[in-house]
Design a protein around this motif. Structure first.
Motif, mmCIF file in Angstrom:
data_model
loop_
_atom_site.group_PDB
_atom_site.id
_atom_site.type_symbol
_atom_site.label_atom_id
_atom_site.label_comp_id
_atom_site.label_asym_id
_atom_site.label_seq_id
_atom_site.Cartn_x
_atom_site.Cartn_y
_atom_site.Cartn_z
ATOM 1 N N VAL A 121 -3.825 11.506 -11.728
ATOM 2 C CA VAL A 121 -4.074 11.660 -13.162
ATOM 3 C C VAL A 121 -3.253 10.625 -13.929
ATOM 4 N N ASN A 122 -1.995 10.477 -13.532
ATOM 5 C CA ASN A 122 -1.092 9.541 -14.206
ATOM 6 C C ASN A 122 -1.098 8.153 -13.579
ATOM 7 N N ASN A 123 -1.820 8.003 -12.463
ATOM 8 C CA ASN A 123 -1.911 6.718 -11.763
ATOM 9 C C ASN A 123 -0.517 6.168 -11.448
ATOM 10 N N ALA A 124 0.294 7.052 -10.858
ATOM 11 C CA ALA A 124 1.681 6.694 -10.590
ATOM 12 C C ALA A 124 2.111 7.123 -9.192
ATOM 13 N N TYR A 125 2.795 6.223 -8.515
ATOM 14 C CA TYR A 125 3.424 6.532 -7.237
ATOM 15 C C TYR A 125 4.635 7.404 -7.547
ATOM 16 N N MET A 126 4.714 8.571 -6.887
ATOM 17 C CA MET A 126 5.752 9.540 -7.208
ATOM 18 C C MET A 126 6.872 9.606 -6.167
ATOM 19 N N GLY A 127 6.710 8.965 -5.032
ATOM 20 C CA GLY A 127 7.772 8.927 -4.052
ATOM 21 C C GLY A 127 7.870 10.141 -3.147
ATOM 22 N N LYS A 128 6.995 11.107 -3.354
ATOM 23 C CA LYS A 128 6.941 12.280 -2.476
ATOM 24 C C LYS A 128 5.541 12.863 -2.539
ATOM 25 N N ASP A 129 5.213 13.681 -1.548
ATOM 26 C CA ASP A 129 3.867 14.262 -1.493
ATOM 27 C C ASP A 129 3.583 15.091 -2.738
ATOM 28 N N GLN A 130 2.368 14.944 -3.244
ATOM 29 C CA GLN A 130 1.924 15.651 -4.441
ATOM 30 C C GLN A 130 1.051 16.846 -4.054
ATOM 31 N N PHE A 131 0.657 17.633 -5.060
ATOM 32 C CA PHE A 131 -0.214 18.780 -4.826
ATOM 33 C C PHE A 131 -1.606 18.299 -4.417
ATOM 34 N N GLU A 132 -2.128 18.858 -3.346
ATOM 35 C CA GLU A 132 -3.491 18.527 -2.916
ATOM 36 C C GLU A 132 -4.489 19.242 -3.812
ATOM 37 N N VAL A 133 -5.529 18.517 -4.197
ATOM 38 C CA VAL A 133 -6.586 19.093 -5.022
ATOM 39 C C VAL A 133 -7.923 18.791 -4.341
ATOM 40 N N PRO A 134 -8.428 19.740 -3.553
ATOM 41 C CA PRO A 134 -9.732 19.519 -2.928
ATOM 42 C C PRO A 134 -10.841 19.615 -3.985
ATOM 43 N N TYR A 135 -11.764 18.670 -3.929
ATOM 44 C CA TYR A 135 -12.895 18.691 -4.855
ATOM 45 C C TYR A 135 -14.054 17.948 -4.213
ATOM 46 N N ASP A 136 -15.185 18.599 -4.142
ATOM 47 C CA ASP A 136 -16.419 18.003 -3.652
ATOM 48 C C ASP A 136 -16.230 17.354 -2.267
ATOM 49 N N GLY A 137 -15.490 18.033 -1.400
ATOM 50 C CA GLY A 137 -15.294 17.555 -0.044
ATOM 51 C C GLY A 137 -14.267 16.451 0.117
ATOM 52 N N LYS A 138 -13.564 16.107 -0.960
ATOM 53 C CA LYS A 138 -12.545 15.049 -0.924
ATOM 54 C C LYS A 138 -11.215 15.635 -1.372
ATOM 55 N N THR A 139 -10.143 14.910 -1.108
ATOM 56 C CA THR A 139 -8.821 15.374 -1.526
ATOM 57 C C THR A 139 -8.217 14.392 -2.514
ATOM 58 N N TYR A 140 -7.830 14.932 -3.663
ATOM 59 C CA TYR A 140 -7.155 14.179 -4.712
ATOM 60 C C TYR A 140 -5.733 14.734 -4.799
ATOM 61 N N TYR A 141 -4.877 14.083 -5.580
ATOM 62 C CA TYR A 141 -3.491 14.519 -5.684
ATOM 63 C C TYR A 141 -3.029 14.516 -7.131
ATOM 64 N N GLY A 142 -2.251 15.540 -7.477
ATOM 65 C CA GLY A 142 -1.691 15.662 -8.818
ATOM 66 C C GLY A 142 -0.245 16.104 -8.741
ATOM 67 N N LYS A 171 0.871 -1.179 0.000
ATOM 68 C CA LYS A 171 0.000 0.000 0.000
ATOM 69 C C LYS A 171 0.901 1.220 0.000
ATOM 70 N N VAL A 172 0.565 2.209 -0.825
ATOM 71 C CA VAL A 172 1.331 3.461 -0.864
ATOM 72 C C VAL A 172 0.439 4.600 -0.374
ATOM 73 N N PRO A 173 1.046 5.651 0.187
ATOM 74 C CA PRO A 173 0.239 6.783 0.665
ATOM 75 C C PRO A 173 -0.474 7.482 -0.503
ATOM 76 N N ASN A 174 -1.755 7.716 -0.337
ATOM 77 C CA ASN A 174 -2.527 8.377 -1.390
ATOM 78 C C ASN A 174 -1.898 9.709 -1.791
ATOM 79 N N LYS A 175 -1.368 10.429 -0.816
ATOM 80 C CA LYS A 175 -0.820 11.759 -1.096
ATOM 81 C C LYS A 175 0.481 11.705 -1.898
ATOM 82 N N GLN A 176 1.018 10.509 -2.123
ATOM 83 C CA GLN A 176 2.228 10.379 -2.928
ATOM 84 C C GLN A 176 1.940 9.776 -4.302
ATOM 85 N N VAL A 177 0.668 9.800 -4.687
ATOM 86 C CA VAL A 177 0.250 9.251 -5.980
ATOM 87 C C VAL A 177 -0.314 10.378 -6.837
ATOM 88 N N CYS A 178 0.177 10.484 -8.080
ATOM 89 C CA CYS A 178 -0.466 11.389 -9.036
ATOM 90 C C CYS A 178 -1.679 10.628 -9.556
#
Length: 144
Positions: free
Chosen positions: A65-86, A56-63
């Motif tokens: 959009v690209n469905n890729a583990y990036m190895g470091k925290d990504q940009f938080e994108v709040p949308y509809d009360g949830k947090t996504y990462y890019g 399992k990898v941390p959600n905040k370290q996954v882009c």
């Protein structure tokens, strides 16, 4: 009038010489966008990847959009009360505007799930990930 024309011709000549000489020493390089450079840098598999395939990898370290583990925290994108990462501005702009960037199919059930709430697992050493509805689905999937 002749003096004005002479100044124009002289100015154009000097400009032409400058442009021609400045281009002689340059080699042609393919145009690469800033996003492509950033993705190339970020998508390289880490020599010291902290996770193994199936972890399992941390959600905040996954882009997401690209469905890729990036190895470091990504940009938080709040949308509809949830947090996504890019991973970049293009991804950050895409997430709120493209439902496919926020949704995935659970490989075990085939059910469409929300990436913000997913149990995310490293799929391969290239950093690709799979999204599961929950840990239980992942465990069942991994036993197949």
């Amino acid at each position: 009038m002749k003096m004005k024309n002479l100044k124009i011709v002289l100015g154009v000549s000097i400009l032409s010489i400058f442009v021609l000489t400045s281009c002689q020493n340059k080699t042609e390089e393919p145009a690469v966008t800033a996003h492509e450079e950033q993705m190339s840098d970020m998508m390289q598999p880490s020599q010291t990847m902290a996770y193994n395939v199936g972890d399992k990898v941390p959600n905040k370290q996954v882009c997401m959009v690209n469905n890729a583990y990036m190895g470091k925290d990504q940009f938080e994108v709040p949308y509809d009360g949830k947090t996504y990462y890019g991973c970049c501005n293009m991804c950050v702009e895409r997430i709120p505007n493209d439902e496919t960037a926020r949704k995935a199919k659970d490989p075990f059930t085939g059910k469409e799930i929300d990436k913000a709430n997913a149990y995310i697992v490293l799929k391969d050493q290239q950093g690709n990930v799979d999204y599961f509805e929950n840990e239980e689905n992942y465990k069942k999937f991994s036993q197949l």
